[in-house]
Motif scaffolding. Structure first.
Motif, PDB file in Angstrom:
ATOM      1  N   GLU A   1    -170.130  20.037  72.122  1.00  0.00           N
ATOM      2  CA  GLU A   1    -170.340  21.449  71.774  1.00  0.00           C
ATOM      3  C   GLU A   1    -169.312  21.923  70.757  1.00  0.00           C
ATOM      4  O   GLU A   1    -169.643  22.633  69.810  1.00  0.00           O
ATOM      5  CB  GLU A   1    -170.279  22.314  73.029  1.00  0.00           C
ATOM      6  N   THR A   2    -168.062  21.530  70.926  1.00  0.00           N
ATOM      7  CA  THR A   2    -167.009  21.913  69.983  1.00  0.00           C
ATOM      8  C   THR A   2    -167.299  21.358  68.600  1.00  0.00           C
ATOM      9  O   THR A   2    -167.205  22.071  67.595  1.00  0.00           O
ATOM     10  CB  THR A   2    -165.638  21.418  70.481  1.00  0.00           C
ATOM     11  N   LYS A   3    -167.677  20.085  68.537  1.00  0.00           N
ATOM     12  CA  LYS A   3    -167.972  19.465  67.239  1.00  0.00           C
ATOM     13  C   LYS A   3    -169.191  20.115  66.588  1.00  0.00           C
ATOM     14  O   LYS A   3    -169.222  20.293  65.373  1.00  0.00           O
ATOM     15  CB  LYS A   3    -168.163  17.966  67.403  1.00  0.00           C
ATOM     16  N   ALA A   4    -170.179  20.506  67.386  1.00  0.00           N
ATOM     17  CA  ALA A   4    -171.359  21.174  66.834  1.00  0.00           C
ATOM     18  C   ALA A   4    -170.977  22.542  66.271  1.00  0.00           C
ATOM     19  O   ALA A   4    -171.442  22.927  65.197  1.00  0.00           O
ATOM     20  CB  ALA A   4    -172.433  21.318  67.902  1.00  0.00           C
ATOM     21  N   ARG A   5    -170.110  23.274  66.994  1.00  0.00           N
ATOM     22  CA  ARG A   5    -169.664  24.580  66.487  1.00  0.00           C
ATOM     23  C   ARG A   5    -168.869  24.419  65.193  1.00  0.00           C
ATOM     24  O   ARG A   5    -169.016  25.214  64.271  1.00  0.00           O
ATOM     25  CB  ARG A   5    -168.804  25.296  67.541  1.00  0.00           C
ATOM     26  N   GLU A   6    -168.017  23.392  65.134  1.00  0.00           N
ATOM     27  CA  GLU A   6    -167.247  23.139  63.913  1.00  0.00           C
ATOM     28  C   GLU A   6    -168.175  22.826  62.749  1.00  0.00           C
ATOM     29  O   GLU A   6    -167.967  23.316  61.637  1.00  0.00           O
ATOM     30  CB  GLU A   6    -166.269  21.981  64.138  1.00  0.00           C
ATOM     31  N   ALA A   7    -169.206  22.029  63.008  1.00  0.00           N
ATOM     32  CA  ALA A   7    -170.169  21.701  61.951  1.00  0.00           C
ATOM     33  C   ALA A   7    -170.904  22.948  61.496  1.00  0.00           C
ATOM     34  O   ALA A   7    -171.148  23.144  60.306  1.00  0.00           O
ATOM     35  CB  ALA A   7    -171.155  20.646  62.447  1.00  0.00           C
ATOM     36  N   GLN A   8    -171.245  23.835  62.446  1.00  0.00           N
ATOM     37  CA  GLN A   8    -171.945  25.068  62.104  1.00  0.00           C
ATOM     38  C   GLN A   8    -171.049  25.978  61.269  1.00  0.00           C
ATOM     39  O   GLN A   8    -171.510  26.604  60.317  1.00  0.00           O
ATOM     40  CB  GLN A   8    -172.385  25.797  63.372  1.00  0.00           C
TER      41      GLN A   8
ATOM     42  N   LEU B   1    -179.774  25.507  64.422  1.00  0.00           N
ATOM     43  CA  LEU B   1    -178.806  24.891  65.323  1.00  0.00           C
ATOM     44  C   LEU B   1    -178.231  23.645  64.672  1.00  0.00           C
ATOM     45  O   LEU B   1    -178.974  22.806  64.171  1.00  0.00           O
ATOM     46  CB  LEU B   1    -179.473  24.505  66.645  1.00  0.00           C
ATOM     47  N   PRO B   2    -176.917  23.501  64.676  1.00  0.00           N
ATOM     48  CA  PRO B   2    -176.328  22.314  64.070  1.00  0.00           C
ATOM     49  C   PRO B   2    -176.493  21.114  64.991  1.00  0.00           C
ATOM     50  O   PRO B   2    -176.573  21.245  66.204  1.00  0.00           O
ATOM     51  CB  PRO B   2    -174.852  22.690  63.935  1.00  0.00           C
ATOM     52  N   GLU B   3    -176.556  19.956  64.391  1.00  0.00           N
ATOM     53  CA  GLU B   3    -176.595  18.743  65.185  1.00  0.00           C
ATOM     54  C   GLU B   3    -175.171  18.285  65.436  1.00  0.00           C
ATOM     55  O   GLU B   3    -174.293  18.465  64.595  1.00  0.00           O
ATOM     56  CB  GLU B   3    -177.372  17.651  64.452  1.00  0.00           C
ATOM     57  N   ALA B   4    -174.971  17.688  66.579  1.00  0.00           N
ATOM     58  CA  ALA B   4    -173.662  17.121  66.887  1.00  0.00           C
ATOM     59  C   ALA B   4    -173.456  15.895  65.988  1.00  0.00           C
ATOM     60  O   ALA B   4    -174.416  15.328  65.480  1.00  0.00           O
ATOM     61  CB  ALA B   4    -173.599  16.708  68.351  1.00  0.00           C
TER      62      ALA B   4
END
Length: 92
Positions: A63-70, A81-84
């Protein structure tokens, strides 16, 4: 050392506890969308909280990595929605 067996699962078909051992029947959806057993995960009950904690930490990391990507996406791309990340290592 030989590679351990790999099991793909997209769910748990059944979970039981007997004699201090948790048994989780892992499942995949078959072609008709019904669950089909793919493997059996057997965990001493005393270790179940540790295993669950490791899976929870992995989920939080994803979830953290997906938020960072977003956050790194352009504003017009942020709606989707970003992908992990495709791969990363988690040491639990």
């Amino acid at each position: 050392m030989a590679e351990p067996p790999t099991f793909f699962a997209d769910g748990v078909m059944e979970a039981t506890v007997r004699h201090g051992v948790a048994r989780l029947t892992l499942a995949v959806q078959d072609g008709s969308g019904k669950p089909a057993p793919t493997g059996l995960l057997v965990v001493p009950l005393a270790q179940l909280p540790t295993l669950a904690g490791s899976i929870t930490r992995l989920l939080r990391e994803v979830e953290t990595k997906a938020r960072e990507a977003q956050a790194q996406q352009k504003p017009e791309q942020a709606e989707a929605l970003p992908e992990a990340p495709a791969a990363f290592r988690f040491e639990g």
